[in-house]
Design an enzyme around this catalytic site. Structure first.
Site, PDB file in Angstrom:
ATOM      1  N   ASP A 249      61.596  91.844  49.766  1.00 20.13           N
ATOM      2  CA  ASP A 249      60.366  92.587  49.444  1.00 20.13           C
ATOM      3  C   ASP A 249      59.594  91.881  48.336  1.00 20.13           C
ATOM      4  O   ASP A 249      58.376  91.739  48.385  1.00 20.13           O
ATOM      5  CB  ASP A 249      60.712  94.011  48.987  1.00 20.13           C
ATOM      6  CG  ASP A 249      61.541  94.756  50.012  1.00 20.13           C
ATOM      7  OD1 ASP A 249      61.629  94.290  51.159  1.00 20.13           O
ATOM      8  OD2 ASP A 249      62.118  95.801  49.658  1.00 20.13           O
TER       9      ASP A 249
ATOM     10  N   GLY B  95      58.204 105.889  49.302  1.00 17.42           N
ATOM     11  CA  GLY B  95      59.206 106.399  50.249  1.00 17.42           C
ATOM     12  C   GLY B  95      58.841 106.114  51.694  1.00 17.42           C
ATOM     13  O   GLY B  95      59.495 106.585  52.617  1.00 17.42           O
TER      14      GLY B  95
HETATM   15  C1  GLA Z   1      65.026  96.982  51.781  1.00 16.88           C
HETATM   16  C2  GLA Z   1      65.485  96.005  50.703  1.00 16.88           C
HETATM   17  C3  GLA Z   1      65.368  94.577  51.210  1.00 16.88           C
HETATM   18  C4  GLA Z   1      66.033  94.394  52.560  1.00 16.88           C
HETATM   19  C5  GLA Z   1      65.607  95.494  53.523  1.00 16.88           C
HETATM   20  C6  GLA Z   1      66.346  95.454  54.827  1.00 16.88           C
HETATM   21  O1  GLA Z   1      63.664  96.846  52.030  1.00 16.88           O
HETATM   22  O2  GLA Z   1      64.684  96.155  49.550  1.00 16.88           O
HETATM   23  O3  GLA Z   1      65.915  93.697  50.248  1.00 16.88           O
HETATM   24  O4  GLA Z   1      67.422  94.321  52.430  1.00 16.88           O
HETATM   25  O5  GLA Z   1      65.775  96.790  52.957  1.00 16.88           O
HETATM   26  O6  GLA Z   1      65.991  94.325  55.542  1.00 16.88           O
END
Ligand code: GLA
Length: 374
Positions: A156, A106
């Site tokens: 990510d 989180g």
């Molecule tokens: C989260 C999502 C990513 C991206 C970011 C914003 O981390 O998992 O895929 O969209 O938000 O940049």
């Protein structure tokens, strides 16, 4: 006795390019030296066992044929990965997984991508499935979006898998599949560090706001008749009628330009310029994309007032963490200023720490198997 494999899987911060990964824009995250350890051992009875040091969920067991809805809470990320591998046509006979997380959940540092990517990589290696890193990222993303219910982009997962020590990872998310290249990080040579400020305001991507932003971006893209919102020109500001869609598009357009500016500033070691770009990105996320929150805004403002060259929220928003580019000798001052502001608001003290760019998910070594558990 079956071999036990130990994986180290990092979290990530995004330096710049927020909410662009599902809009076909460039993004520039880096894997960080805070990580999760996953020990994995093959089974042959169709069972997946998961042990974790995370409070409240010490153990989960499910079959390799697990389906959406069968498992919830944190274990859903693991179950979703197993399901997603099967959906992609990869079968395996079961696994024991022991997860020790050095990544706060989180906090917006991608503990969920670390878990899904780490499990996918571990199963791939144990059973010789032959997936490449981009395949693993896609499997992990599918798990999170279609099993857990958070319709995330691919930033990510790619950061967690393609991270390289001393480098950020520049991604072109308009390519299919997205492509990556490394960008050297040299600010430490000039006496600067990157600070993470974990606001402890819990963020969740499955609560609807993230999906709502994606939806708005899709509507703007359709109205403009283009493939990706990041492709839009300034005329989008005239063509879009709806003020909300216009604001979302404005963030995407200006953020796309900021990523290019940031890469350029990094190559020239123009750190004040990079800092200014970070802070401008935060303002855009706060005002146009509306994904910030008071805890993030206070962290960013306090950091900049205390001498950070720039600061911004990082990741999806609505809580989680901010980053700040700070001269080494001002780290204590920045930390103190943020803490004092938080105390004045009667918020829990933030967690403030320095991060360095680290390697992506990697196998450590063969080890003795985990102790049998009741
Ligand atoms: C989260 C999502 C990513 C991206 C970011 C914003 O981390 O998992 O895929 O969209 O938000 O940049």
């Amino acid at each position: 006795m079956t071999d036990v494999r130990r994986w180290t899987v990092p979290g990530r911060v995004n330096l710049i390019g927020e909410h662009l990964d599902y809009n076909g824009g460039p993004v520039l995250p880096m894997a960080i030296d805070r990580s999760m350890t996953i020990k994995a051992r093959a089974r042959d009875d169709g069972v997946v066992n998961l042990w974790t040091d995370r409070e409240g969920t010490s153990r989960a067991t499910f079959p390799t044929t697990v389906q959406p809805g069968d498992v919830d809470a944190w274990a859903a990320y693991a179950a979703g990965t197993v399901w997603s591998l099967a959906q992609a046509g990869h079968s395996f006979t079961g696994v024991d997984l022991v997860v020790k997380s050095g990544l706060p959940s989180g906090a917006g540092l991608s503990s969920s991508a670390a878990l899904t990517c780490g499990i996918a990589a571990a199963i791939d290696e144990l059973f010789g499935l032959g997936l490449g890193r981009t395949d693993l990222a896609l499997v992990a993303q599918h798990a999170e979006s279609d099993f857990v219910g958070a319709p995330v982009g691919l930033m990510d997962q790619l950061a967690v898998l393609y991270g390289t020590a001393g480098h950020a990872v520049l991604m072109d998310t308009a390519a299919s599949p997205p492509t990556t290249r490394t960008v050297p990080i040299t600010w430490d040579d000039d006496g600067l560090v990157l600070l993470v400020i974990n606001t402890r305001a819990h963020h969740s991507l499955a609560d609807g706001e993230y999906a709502a932003r994606r939806d708005e971006c899709e509507r703007a893209t359709t109205e403009l008749g283009i493939t990706w919102l990041a492709e839009a020109g300034l005329d989008a500001m005239v063509k879009l009628d709806d003020e909300t869609l216009k604001a979302r598009a404005r963030h995407v357009l200006t953020e796309t330009a900021r990523v290019r500016g940031a890469v350029n500033a990094m190559s020239r070691r123009a750190w004040p310029q990079l800092g200014t770009i970070f802070t401008a990105s935060h303002a855009s996320l706060r005002d146009d994309f509306q994904v910030s929150c008071p805890e993030l805004d206070v962290a960013v403002d306090a950091a900049v007032e205390a001498g950070a060259l720039g600061a911004r929220m990082t990741g999806g928003g609505f809580g989680g963490s901010a980053i700040a580019l700070v001269p080494l000798d001002l780290v204590a001052t920045v930390r103190e200023k943020v803490e004092v502001r938080y105390a004045a608001h009667q918020w829990p003290a933030p967690e403030v720490f320095v991060v360095h760019a680290a390697d992506g998910a990697h196998l450590e070594s063969d080890e003795a198997p985990p102790a049998p558990r009741p």
